[in-house]
Scaffold this motif. Structure first.
Motif, mmCIF file in Angstrom:
data_model
loop_
_atom_site.group_PDB
_atom_site.id
_atom_site.type_symbol
_atom_site.label_atom_id
_atom_site.label_comp_id
_atom_site.label_asym_id
_atom_site.label_seq_id
_atom_site.Cartn_x
_atom_site.Cartn_y
_atom_site.Cartn_z
ATOM 1 N N THR A 1 -4.554 0.778 -5.071
ATOM 2 C CA THR A 1 -3.472 1.460 -4.535
ATOM 3 C C THR A 1 -3.322 1.242 -2.551
ATOM 4 O O THR A 1 -2.468 0.599 -2.394
ATOM 5 N N THR B 1 -1.015 -0.918 -0.280
ATOM 6 C CA THR B 1 -0.402 -1.230 -0.016
ATOM 7 C C THR B 1 -0.320 -0.463 1.571
ATOM 8 O O THR B 1 0.963 -0.768 2.930
ATOM 9 N N ARG B 2 -1.576 -0.936 2.402
ATOM 10 C CA ARG B 2 -1.873 -0.670 3.398
ATOM 11 C C ARG B 2 -2.231 -0.959 4.717
ATOM 12 O O ARG B 2 -2.217 -1.321 5.422
ATOM 13 N N TYR C 1 3.051 5.522 -2.936
ATOM 14 C CA TYR C 1 2.669 4.644 -1.847
ATOM 15 C C TYR C 1 3.259 3.935 -0.898
ATOM 16 O O TYR C 1 2.756 4.202 0.352
ATOM 17 N N TYR C 2 4.493 2.943 -1.103
ATOM 18 C CA TYR C 2 4.956 2.035 -0.711
ATOM 19 C C TYR C 2 5.885 3.171 0.303
ATOM 20 O O TYR C 2 6.241 2.891 1.742
ATOM 21 N N LYS D 1 10.914 3.725 -3.179
ATOM 22 C CA LYS D 1 10.649 2.653 -3.033
ATOM 23 C C LYS D 1 10.877 2.666 -1.085
ATOM 24 O O LYS D 1 12.518 2.105 -1.318
#
Length: 295
Positions: A111, A115-116, A180-181, A294
């Motif tokens: 994840t 996401t990063r 995470y977003y 989100k």
């Protein structure tokens, strides 16, 4: 004008009272429905508790929710001491813990990378993981058994841990993804400016910030791993390697079945998950709510 005002004032005064009474009635109906649903949900647990305290004759002769005159608490002692339940219980505990830790760690890595980090294949990788949620468990039993047989992992608890981890990764990634977003990037940017490496930033900053959603994912994984039956029954043949859900079959004989012992074993298998769920149910709601936003 005075007459109109005096005529309208009683009606205006009763509207808030009627609205308040309607609200109370609505809440009363809602609480009644919720309490009724809770009681209905508790009936199977009460039935199982009474079932575990009966002998074979009482199981078939007494009503389902009838408590026997002389409850057989020794059923629990017998299954724990004579039925090898202690060994099955410890196997379930350590397999569940290792599989949950491995799943959460790998899902967090995936994840975070999706996401990063910027790389071309991340939409494809995410799609492949999400596709894993659509694969039925039963359709993989024969291919997995052949694979584990070729690499020498049949009748090994490692095969169970790997299976649990693989099948729980998609749902765990989906739970972590929204959270995470929503994480602020400013904290990570400040850490990079201070000279923090990616690995240190992940373990010291990102993981502690995602603790609530990690707890949610861990509980969901733990419930699945603890109650799973198919993989253990297919891949494990040695009695000392089986888990609690499969070990209950020991009390089913060719000619006789100890129903009270089966009920006691099922009650023992339910209690740990029930206790954990009751203690951490709020964390599940918080984690799902946090992961659904989100940013």
């Amino acid at each position: 004008m005075k007459t109109a005002t005096s005529a309208a004032s009683p009606t205006a005064g009763t509207e808030p009272a009627l609205r308040s009474a309607g609200t109370k009635i609505g809440y009363g109906i809602l609480y009644f429905v919720l309490y009724s649903a809770a009681i209905i949900q508790m009936i199977p647990l009460v039935w199982l508790l009474f079932f575990s305290l009966k002998n074979n004759q009482e199981v078939f002769n007494l009503p389902p929710l009838a408590l026997p005159k002389h409850p057989k608490w020794e059923n629990y002692q017998n299954v724990w001491s004579q039925g090898n339940i202690e060994r099955y219980f410890l196997n379930s505990v350590w397999i569940t813990i290792i599989a949950v830790v491995l799943t959460i760690l790998l899902a967090s890595f995936v994840t975070y990378a999706i996401t990063r980090m910027r790389w071309k294949l991340r939409p494809l990788v995410l799609g492949l993981f999400m596709t894993g949620m659509m694969i039925p468990v039963h359709s993989t039993l024969i291919p997995l058994f052949n694979l584990f047989q070729k690499v020498g992992l049949t009748d090994s608890q490692l095969s169970i841990i790997l299976s649990y981890t693989a099948f729980n990764l998609p749902i765990t990634i989906m739970i972590l993804l929204g959270f995470y977003y929503a994480l602020p990037r400013e904290v990570e940017e400040a850490a990079i400016m201070d000279g923090c490496t990616v690995n240190r930033m992940f373990f010291r900053i990102v993981l502690p910030m995602t603790l609530s959603v990690i707890v949610t994912a861990a509980i969901i994984n733990m419930i699945y791993n603890w109650n799973e039956f198919i993989f253990v029954n297919t891949f494990i043949s040695s009695d000392n390697l089986k888990t609690l859900t499969v070990g209950v079959q020991n009390f089913v004989g060719q000619y006789t079945t100890d129903w009270g012992a089966i009920g006691a074993t099922l009650m023992i298998s339910i209690l740990p998950i029930l206790i954990v769920f009751l203690l951490l149910s709020n964390k599940i709601v918080e984690g799902i709510a946090a992961g659904s936003v989100k940013g």
